[in-house]
Design a protein around this motif. Sequence first.
Motif, PDB file in Angstrom:
ATOM      1  N   THR A 126      63.298  43.080  37.715  1.00 32.67           N
ATOM      2  CA  THR A 126      64.563  43.453  38.349  1.00 32.67           C
ATOM      3  C   THR A 126      65.467  42.236  38.494  1.00 32.67           C
ATOM      4  O   THR A 126      66.667  42.285  38.221  1.00 32.67           O
ATOM      5  CB  THR A 126      64.302  44.039  39.751  1.00 32.67           C
ATOM      6  N   GLU A 127      64.869  41.122  38.919  1.00 31.65           N
ATOM      7  CA  GLU A 127      65.673  39.924  39.083  1.00 31.65           C
ATOM      8  C   GLU A 127      66.277  39.492  37.757  1.00 31.65           C
ATOM      9  O   GLU A 127      67.450  39.107  37.672  1.00 31.65           O
ATOM     10  CB  GLU A 127      64.790  38.794  39.637  1.00 31.65           C
ATOM     11  N   HIS A 130      69.227  41.621  36.948  1.00 29.33           N
ATOM     12  CA  HIS A 130      70.387  41.224  37.735  1.00 29.33           C
ATOM     13  C   HIS A 130      71.015  39.969  37.192  1.00 29.33           C
ATOM     14  O   HIS A 130      72.237  39.844  37.068  1.00 29.33           O
ATOM     15  CB  HIS A 130      69.967  40.978  39.190  1.00 29.33           C
ATOM     16  N   VAL A 210      73.948  38.679  44.418  1.00 30.70           N
ATOM     17  CA  VAL A 210      73.445  40.005  44.025  1.00 30.70           C
ATOM     18  C   VAL A 210      73.791  40.978  45.139  1.00 30.70           C
ATOM     19  O   VAL A 210      73.593  40.681  46.312  1.00 30.70           O
ATOM     20  CB  VAL A 210      71.914  39.956  43.840  1.00 30.70           C
ATOM     21  N   GLU A 211      74.311  42.169  44.759  1.00 33.85           N
ATOM     22  CA  GLU A 211      74.797  43.067  45.805  1.00 33.85           C
ATOM     23  C   GLU A 211      73.669  43.679  46.620  1.00 33.85           C
ATOM     24  O   GLU A 211      73.785  43.900  47.799  1.00 33.85           O
ATOM     25  CB  GLU A 211      75.618  44.215  45.214  1.00 33.85           C
ATOM     26  N   GLU A 212      72.597  43.984  45.952  1.00 32.85           N
ATOM     27  CA  GLU A 212      71.587  44.732  46.700  1.00 32.85           C
ATOM     28  C   GLU A 212      70.508  43.798  47.246  1.00 32.85           C
ATOM     29  O   GLU A 212      70.334  42.685  46.776  1.00 32.85           O
ATOM     30  CB  GLU A 212      70.953  45.778  45.796  1.00 32.85           C
ATOM     31  N   TYR A 213      69.807  44.267  48.201  1.00 35.64           N
ATOM     32  CA  TYR A 213      68.721  43.512  48.803  1.00 35.64           C
ATOM     33  C   TYR A 213      67.509  43.580  47.900  1.00 35.64           C
ATOM     34  O   TYR A 213      67.136  44.636  47.436  1.00 35.64           O
ATOM     35  CB  TYR A 213      68.343  44.119  50.152  1.00 35.64           C
ATOM     36  N   LEU A 214      66.902  42.435  47.687  1.00 31.75           N
ATOM     37  CA  LEU A 214      65.668  42.416  46.910  1.00 31.75           C
ATOM     38  C   LEU A 214      64.525  42.079  47.841  1.00 31.75           C
ATOM     39  O   LEU A 214      64.677  41.279  48.760  1.00 31.75           O
ATOM     40  CB  LEU A 214      65.751  41.355  45.806  1.00 31.75           C
ATOM     41  N   GLU A 215      63.393  42.709  47.585  1.00 32.24           N
ATOM     42  CA  GLU A 215      62.287  42.480  48.507  1.00 32.24           C
ATOM     43  C   GLU A 215      61.580  41.187  48.163  1.00 32.24           C
ATOM     44  O   GLU A 215      61.193  40.945  47.035  1.00 32.24           O
ATOM     45  CB  GLU A 215      61.303  43.642  48.407  1.00 32.24           C
ATOM     46  N   PRO A 222      63.418  42.452  53.018  1.00 36.54           N
ATOM     47  CA  PRO A 222      64.555  42.418  52.094  1.00 36.54           C
ATOM     48  C   PRO A 222      65.427  41.200  52.363  1.00 36.54           C
ATOM     49  O   PRO A 222      65.680  40.863  53.519  1.00 36.54           O
ATOM     50  CB  PRO A 222      65.310  43.707  52.387  1.00 36.54           C
ATOM     51  N   ARG A 224      68.796  38.573  50.603  1.00 30.95           N
ATOM     52  CA  ARG A 224      69.852  38.460  49.592  1.00 30.95           C
ATOM     53  C   ARG A 224      69.548  37.286  48.683  1.00 30.95           C
ATOM     54  O   ARG A 224      69.072  36.252  49.130  1.00 30.95           O
ATOM     55  CB  ARG A 224      71.203  38.216  50.278  1.00 30.95           C
TER      56      ARG A 224
END
Lengths: 849, 99
Positions: A126-127, A130, A210-215, A222, A224
């Motif tokens: 996912t990273e 992004h 990055v707009e969304e929170y990543l765990e 979560p 940023r």
Amino acid sequence: MCSLLRGEEMCLAQLFLQSGSAYDCVVELGELGLVEFRDLNPSVNAFQRKHVNEIKKCEEMERILGYLLREVKKADISLPEGDVNPVAPLPKHVMAIMEQLQRLEVELGEVTRNKEKLQRNLLELTEYTHMLRISRSFVQKTSEQEPLQVQYEEFPFLEKDTLMDYSSMQRLGAKLGFISGLIKRTKIEAFERMLWRVCKGYTILSHAEVEEYLEDPDTGEPSRSVVFLISYWGDQIGQKVKKICDCYHCHLYPYPSTNEERNDVVEGLRTRIQDLHTVLHRTEDYLKQVLMKASESVYTWVIQVKKMKAIYYILNLCSFDVTNKCLIAEVWCPVNDIPTLRRALEEGSRKSGATVPSFVNRIPTNDTPPTQIRTNKFTSGFQNIVDAYGVGNYREVNPAPFTIITFPFLFAVMFGDLGHGLIMALFAFWMVLYENNRKLKNTRNEIWNTFFEGRYIILMMGLFSIYTGLIYNDCFSKSLNIFGSGWNVSAMFRAEVWKNADISGNRFLTLDPNVTGVFTGPYPLGIDPIWNLASNRLTFLNSYKMKMSVILGVIHMSFGVILSTYNHLHFRKKHNLYLVFLPELLFLLCLFGYLVFMIFYKWLVFTAKDSREAPSILIHFINMFLMQSDGVQPLYPGQTGLQVFLVVVAVLSVPVLLLGKPVYLYWLHNGNHRPGLYRGYERVRRNSEEELYLMRAHDMEEGASHSDLSSSGERQTDEFDFADEFLHQAIHTIEYCLGCVSNTASYLRLWALSLAHAQLSEVLWTMVMRVGLRMDTSLGVLFLVPVFGLFAVLTVSILLVMEGLSAFLHALRLHWVEFQNKFYSGTGVKFSPFSFSLLPSSFEQYGLL
Amino acid sequence: MRGLICGPKLAACGLVLSAWGVIMLAMLGIFYTTHSAVLIEDVPVIDHSIYQDGSPERIYALYNKVGYNCFIAAGIYILFAVFSGCQLRLNKQKAYLVH
């Protein structure tokens, strides 16, 4: 029989458990909860005991169960905490359970590890996605603004913003490298600054959030992240940049050099992410299935393992008899339960299929047994508050049955309000009605559990408060006029004592009961409601309540002294009756009993007509001690003579109390020159085992040495210590005599607290409710609704909870100190039987969660 | 669930408070309309001209007014009780739905 008054009769018994059936017999005993085991191996270390291996196995199983429970809880699966009660497993079934648990642990561990790996993988992909997406915008920005850059192509270093220029760099021939990745947003500023300082401008950093929170995989929270792209010239710079990135824990990903490569990578990543999602789903489903299957039986296993561990602890307490090849256990058992114990042992032997039965044998002992008092759900609350002060000695009089009535009554005297009592009683009644509701029983809130355990006490307190509220005629600080007041105002006008002008001219007027028709007779139950309107209400009530407190106090204390006769008679110390009880009672009654008599005399003999000549009891009481009667009118003929007599009796009882018992015991034990007569008398009485050991027990009480029990009967004559005994008795005398005075005064807290409660109640009504009721406007009704709500909340929190706790505490103190120190010693040991029902009943208590 | 505003504990507290309010205000209303003397200081009497009154009619009228106020407040509390009861029932339904 008489268990609540005195406690059960206990005996020491020896159990002979055959080796094969020992486990089953202990299981039976655990289910019944009859006996308390004594430790026969006190000097043996916990690791040297016989069954230490089995206990280790149990603890290993508990560890696995704890891990299972944590996993089940994490997955939010509900645990069926039903009312199951599985039997303890036999040793042969233990291996099966152990195997199952180990298999489950291994499986769970594997699946969890796999799941974590997959999740990490997914996060990386996912990273990367992004990063590719966002860094495309860096490049696109460049391509949009290229025309603007043309004029600056000669001077690339002067460019201060974060745009890159491929063409100019290539013209300079410098090798351009790219490093791209993600970094936490909190670190990006420091990262940028560090890069600038170290690389001195040979790098260009562009970054976007990055707009969304990543765990975050380590903490699971979560957070940023920021995508960055570093472009640098030269290999050395590249190394430095890589080292800095390592420092800041960046996740680095390869940067594609061309757009086609970038698109390919993005496509590949997308498919891989989709696949990973599917696999992850399946893994989570499987994990959930495994945990659900485990959660069905985990509760049963927990209880079984706990029971097994408890049984092995008990077996460790027994000693092994080599000759008879059986285990010997010593237990304290109530005498009445010996047949049940026999049956339990037979049942255990039968279940294990042993040929030789286990049996029980009662043995004599010099030890003091523990105290057991059988209670039901109603009496257990009161027994608990007595035990909180101290568990009674063996077969000593138990104050609990009397506390059932006196404690709520003294509470109610201090609380006396009909409305508040009603609310308290309703609350307790609700708790009693729903006492079998599992949710109420098993909450873990400590404060709620305290209230719930005492629900019968609170119910009694509420009911008694309703009664005293009727007597004080106080309902939310207003009086109820049920029967019609005994005072009549118009009679004052009819008798021409008052005229109409008096009303407008005077702020206060006094009703005179001596005028005919004003006072038509006492109110049938309680205080007349007219006192609620009187301004001298407190003067009247204070006198009444103070005298009532002293009367109640003297009665309560005399009752305590009389209860001590039960102890003296039971423990066969008749001399105590004449040398301790009689002087104590005479001292108390001659002084304070006489005070009570004077109070009643004044109430009965002096009426409203004699109110001007009514004597002050306090003056008379003081004069009694000073032995003078200076000019005050005697209450009754012969008063001085009687008072002198009473004072003399009271003063004489003090030396009797001080010296009587030590001197008598000294004479008893040193009267050796007449052994035959007295010893023979004592021998005749030793016809039962219990008396034998009771004699030894009370010899120990008499201040003889507390050494070991193996000494002979000669001990009781040789080791009587007069000095010790005299000191003990002197302390008791001083404590008692001074205590009588201070304790009588202490009962005045009954008056003080009831006054405080009444005043608080009145203040609450005046300051809260009256404001709402007196609103004159048409909106007054809307104002009344929130005012009542506030009144209700304040009543519950201040008057019920705070005052209730306060009155509870003071009533408890009156019982513990003023009542119980007249007869109760409370230095015993409580009987704690080996029972499976006493094991903790929830997972938190087990210490597994 | 539509209409679910309070949690179960708040609804239960509201129901208990409203029940107490209904009973106590209704009884207060009865005591006021029967002109109980104990409540004389809770009646909105301000001016001293009552000393010139020949008959207690004015005071009785005030008593009645406060009594009716109490009854109306009791009625409002009945509405609160109904509302809390509904919330409690909705909460129970919600609890059954989850399991």
